[in-house]
Motif scaffolding. Structure first.
Motif, short mmCIF file in Angstrom:
data_model
loop_
_atom_site.label_atom_id
_atom_site.label_comp_id
_atom_site.label_asym_id
_atom_site.label_seq_id
_atom_site.Cartn_x
_atom_site.Cartn_y
_atom_site.Cartn_z
N ALA A 130 -14.89 22.86 18.26
CA ALA A 130 -15.46 23.68 17.10
C ALA A 130 -14.56 24.36 16.54
O ALA A 130 -13.74 25.08 17.55
N PRO A 131 -14.46 24.63 15.22
CA PRO A 131 -13.39 25.91 15.19
C PRO A 131 -13.95 27.30 15.43
O PRO A 131 -15.31 27.46 15.48
N VAL A 132 -12.87 28.16 15.73
CA VAL A 132 -13.48 29.70 16.05
C VAL A 132 -13.69 30.30 14.62
O VAL A 132 -12.82 30.30 14.00
N PRO A 133 -14.78 30.79 14.57
CA PRO A 133 -14.88 31.77 13.40
C PRO A 133 -13.83 32.75 13.29
O PRO A 133 -13.41 33.38 14.14
N ASP A 134 -13.42 33.09 11.79
CA ASP A 134 -12.33 34.13 11.67
C ASP A 134 -12.65 35.21 11.98
O ASP A 134 -11.83 36.15 12.69
N LYS A 135 -13.88 35.70 12.04
CA LYS A 135 -14.12 37.13 12.49
C LYS A 135 -13.89 37.26 13.98
O LYS A 135 -13.68 38.32 14.28
N VAL A 136 -14.09 36.32 14.63
CA VAL A 136 -13.74 36.30 16.21
C VAL A 136 -12.36 36.39 16.60
O VAL A 136 -11.91 37.18 17.22
N LEU A 137 -11.50 35.51 15.66
CA LEU A 137 -10.20 35.50 15.82
C LEU A 137 -9.64 37.04 15.37
O LEU A 137 -8.66 37.29 16.14
N GLU A 138 -10.09 37.51 14.31
CA GLU A 138 -9.65 38.83 13.97
C GLU A 138 -10.02 39.99 15.17
O GLU A 138 -9.20 40.73 15.37
N ALA A 139 -11.13 39.79 15.47
CA ALA A 139 -11.86 40.83 16.49
C ALA A 139 -11.08 40.96 17.82
O ALA A 139 -11.00 42.02 18.34
N TYR A 140 -10.66 39.74 18.09
CA TYR A 140 -9.84 39.56 19.43
C TYR A 140 -8.66 39.15 19.64
O TYR A 140 -8.35 38.45 20.61
N LYS A 141 -7.84 39.81 18.76
CA LYS A 141 -6.52 39.33 18.71
C LYS A 141 -5.94 39.83 20.07
O LYS A 141 -6.19 40.96 20.65
N GLY A 142 -4.89 39.17 20.64
CA GLY A 142 -4.44 39.34 21.75
C GLY A 142 -5.11 38.78 22.86
O GLY A 142 -4.63 38.62 24.20
N THR A 143 -6.27 38.34 22.60
CA THR A 143 -6.79 37.24 23.83
C THR A 143 -6.29 36.06 23.64
O THR A 143 -6.00 35.42 22.74
N VAL A 144 -5.90 35.44 24.91
CA VAL A 144 -5.35 34.02 24.97
C VAL A 144 -6.52 33.07 24.69
O VAL A 144 -7.52 32.95 25.66
N MET A 145 -6.68 32.30 23.61
CA MET A 145 -7.81 31.39 23.46
C MET A 145 -7.27 30.00 23.75
O MET A 145 -6.36 29.54 22.97
N VAL A 146 -7.79 29.37 24.50
CA VAL A 146 -7.43 28.03 24.92
C VAL A 146 -8.67 26.96 25.26
O VAL A 146 -9.87 27.39 25.71
#
Length: 208
Positions: A130-146
């Motif tokens: 599923a897509p990751v919500p934009d607000k999560v992408l923005e809030a946790y920049k710098g986290t390696v998401m895989v």
């Protein structure tokens, strides 16, 4: 009048012993740190940890055993983070409140390390497509998401213990700079205590 000349005495061979001793003195603390690190029973009794030390520690699997891809579909090898202390968590892409709290604790524990901030990384394993919500992408920049497969993640993070999905999603884990899974924080972990454990490891560690 004749003058007699004496040839200078050949210089004697200089002993290598002082150099060897200096080298051994420099090497001893590093060797001792590795030995003590891999024998937690030798750790001082008053050095209590909030997180639970894992025994035996488990090395990060190769890509054939832990298939990970970035959000844009590129393969990712967890072992590429060797050399850093890594905070890790697992959840679905929609990231409910419990997921966001783990990412928040990891982000703040990381950011609070001051001059040691570059010695730490954080990873979020996503168990679906599923897509990751934009607000999560923005809030946790710098986290390696895989993205990863739950069964492979379960084998790495939980070992042989039988467990349900909550056991995989609830904790925050720590991987050491040698690429070994070495600590598990409890569900709903106290962010202050996680930060203290991380600070203590960074302060005392001669690796990473």
């Amino acid at each position: 009048m004749t003058t007699s000349s004496q040839s200078p005495r050949p210089a004697g061979k200089r002993s290598l012993l002082p150099l060897v001793l200096v080298f051994l003195c420099a090497l001893a603390p590093i060797v001792a740190a590795f030995v003590v690190y891999y024998n937690p029973q030798w750790w001082p009794q008053d050095s209590s940890n909030y997180g639970a030390l894992l025994e035996p520690q488990r090395p990060a699997p190769p890509p054939a055993e832990l298939t990970l891809t970035t959000l844009d579909g590129q393969p990712f090898d967890l072992r590429s983070l060797r050399g850093k202390w890594v905070l890790m968590s697992v959840d679905q892409a929609q990231c409910p409140e419990s997921c966001a709290r783990k990412l928040f604790v990891a982000r703040n524990s990381h950011a609070s390390q001051g001059r040691n901030v570059d010695r730490v990384a954080r990873v979020w394993f996503i168990t679906d497509d599923a897509p990751v919500p934009d607000k999560v992408l923005e809030a946790y920049k710098g986290t390696v998401m895989v993205r990863g497969q739950p069964e492979q993640l379960r084998r790495f993070l939980l070992g042989n213990q039988a467990a349900d999905a909550d056991a995989l999603r609830a904790p925050i884990w720590m991987m050491d700079p040698l690429g070994n899974l070495m600590m598990q924080f409890p569900a709903d972990a106290d962010g202050v205590q996680v930060r203290k454990d991380l600070s203590k490891l960074l302060y005392n560690s001669r690796i990473g």
